[in-house]
Write a protein that holds these residues in place. Structure first.
Motif, PDB file in Angstrom:
ATOM      1  N   TYR A  88      37.299  58.979  62.074  1.00 55.03           N
ATOM      2  CA  TYR A  88      38.151  58.258  61.526  1.00 55.03           C
ATOM      3  C   TYR A  88      38.172  58.325  60.049  1.00 55.03           C
ATOM      4  O   TYR A  88      37.265  57.863  59.461  1.00 55.03           O
ATOM      5  CB  TYR A  88      38.732  56.792  61.745  1.00 55.03           C
ATOM      6  CG  TYR A  88      39.850  56.189  61.117  1.00 55.03           C
ATOM      7  CD1 TYR A  88      41.273  56.523  61.343  1.00 55.03           C
ATOM      8  CD2 TYR A  88      39.519  55.017  59.911  1.00 55.03           C
ATOM      9  CE1 TYR A  88      41.883  55.913  60.590  1.00 55.03           C
ATOM     10  CE2 TYR A  88      40.496  54.638  59.309  1.00 55.03           C
ATOM     11  CZ  TYR A  88      41.862  55.083  59.650  1.00 55.03           C
ATOM     12  OH  TYR A  88      42.993  54.338  58.855  1.00 55.03           O
ATOM     13  N   ILE A  89      39.134  58.778  59.153  1.00 55.03           N
ATOM     14  CA  ILE A  89      39.243  59.033  57.833  1.00 55.03           C
ATOM     15  C   ILE A  89      40.341  58.034  57.294  1.00 55.03           C
ATOM     16  O   ILE A  89      41.487  58.388  57.496  1.00 55.03           O
ATOM     17  CB  ILE A  89      39.477  60.536  57.241  1.00 55.03           C
ATOM     18  CG1 ILE A  89      38.262  61.380  57.708  1.00 55.03           C
ATOM     19  CG2 ILE A  89      39.441  60.437  55.820  1.00 55.03           C
ATOM     20  CD1 ILE A  89      38.482  62.707  57.364  1.00 55.03           C
ATOM     21  N   PRO A  90      39.816  56.974  56.363  1.00 60.24           N
ATOM     22  CA  PRO A  90      41.001  56.167  55.942  1.00 60.24           C
ATOM     23  C   PRO A  90      41.830  56.846  55.041  1.00 60.24           C
ATOM     24  O   PRO A  90      41.409  57.252  54.082  1.00 60.24           O
ATOM     25  CB  PRO A  90      40.114  55.031  55.370  1.00 60.24           C
ATOM     26  CG  PRO A  90      38.663  55.297  55.785  1.00 60.24           C
ATOM     27  CD  PRO A  90      38.607  56.838  56.112  1.00 60.24           C
ATOM     28  N   TYR A  91      43.163  56.627  55.128  1.00 57.82           N
ATOM     29  CA  TYR A  91      44.134  57.401  53.916  1.00 57.82           C
ATOM     30  C   TYR A  91      43.969  56.812  52.690  1.00 57.82           C
ATOM     31  O   TYR A  91      44.201  57.842  51.980  1.00 57.82           O
ATOM     32  CB  TYR A  91      45.546  57.263  54.908  1.00 57.82           C
ATOM     33  CG  TYR A  91      45.710  58.063  56.040  1.00 57.82           C
ATOM     34  CD1 TYR A  91      45.248  58.283  56.979  1.00 57.82           C
ATOM     35  CD2 TYR A  91      46.756  59.092  55.641  1.00 57.82           C
ATOM     36  CE1 TYR A  91      45.674  58.955  58.208  1.00 57.82           C
ATOM     37  CE2 TYR A  91      47.222  59.924  56.556  1.00 57.82           C
ATOM     38  CZ  TYR A  91      46.485  59.919  57.995  1.00 57.82           C
ATOM     39  OH  TYR A  91      46.695  61.020  58.952  1.00 57.82           O
ATOM     40  N   GLU A  92      43.826  55.618  52.631  1.00 59.27           N
ATOM     41  CA  GLU A  92      44.006  55.033  51.095  1.00 59.27           C
ATOM     42  C   GLU A  92      42.516  55.056  50.662  1.00 59.27           C
ATOM     43  O   GLU A  92      42.545  54.829  49.552  1.00 59.27           O
ATOM     44  CB  GLU A  92      44.724  53.864  51.351  1.00 59.27           C
ATOM     45  CG  GLU A  92      45.953  53.809  51.850  1.00 59.27           C
ATOM     46  CD  GLU A  92      47.023  54.669  51.080  1.00 59.27           C
ATOM     47  OE1 GLU A  92      46.718  54.798  49.875  1.00 59.27           O
ATOM     48  OE2 GLU A  92      47.788  55.378  51.612  1.00 59.27           O
TER      49      GLU A  92
END
Length: 128
Positions: free
Chosen positions: A100-104
């Motif tokens: 998972y790569i956090p968008y913000e």
């Protein structure tokens, strides 16, 4: 006399057709050259304007778009480091379930070139 006139007329027609053919061939080569130049310019615009590699800090959304862009390029490796966990992408697209790569979130980047060719990009989650 008729044979000479017929030969001259046939020769003139063949010469004219040859000249037209040569001119059409030259025009086609010019069109191919201009098209190749335009395609090259569009590739440069696409890479420079769409990919946010010029920024020193990127969001997670930017990182994901870069991963997706280079997923078909076997010469470029994209590495992402999120809180000590690393994931390498090479000939692979981003899948949220696996990593998972956090968008913000804000990422710092390091870009490595071999000559003029991009070879490796490392993204590290910035401590906030």
């Amino acid at each position: 006399m008729k044979n000479i006139i017929a030969t001259i007329i046939i020769s003139t027609v063949l010469l004219s057709l040859s000249m037209i053919g040569i001119e059409l061939w030259r025009n086609n080569l010019e069109l191919i050259r201009v098209t190749a130049i335009k395609v090259d310019e569009l590739e440069k615009v696409k890479k420079n304007d769409i990919l946010p590699l010029g920024k020193s800090q990127l969001t997670g959304g930017d990182v994901i778009s870069i991963i997706r862009y280079y997923s078909a390029d076997e010469e470029v490796k994209v590495e992402v480091n999120v809180e000590g966990v690393e994931k390498e992408y090479q000939l692979e697209g981003y899948q949220q379930e696996g990593f998972y790569i956090p968008y913000e979130a804000i990422f710092e980047k390091q870009v490595f070139y071999e000559g003029n060719k991009l070879r490796r990009i490392i993204f590290t989650l910035k401590n906030q």
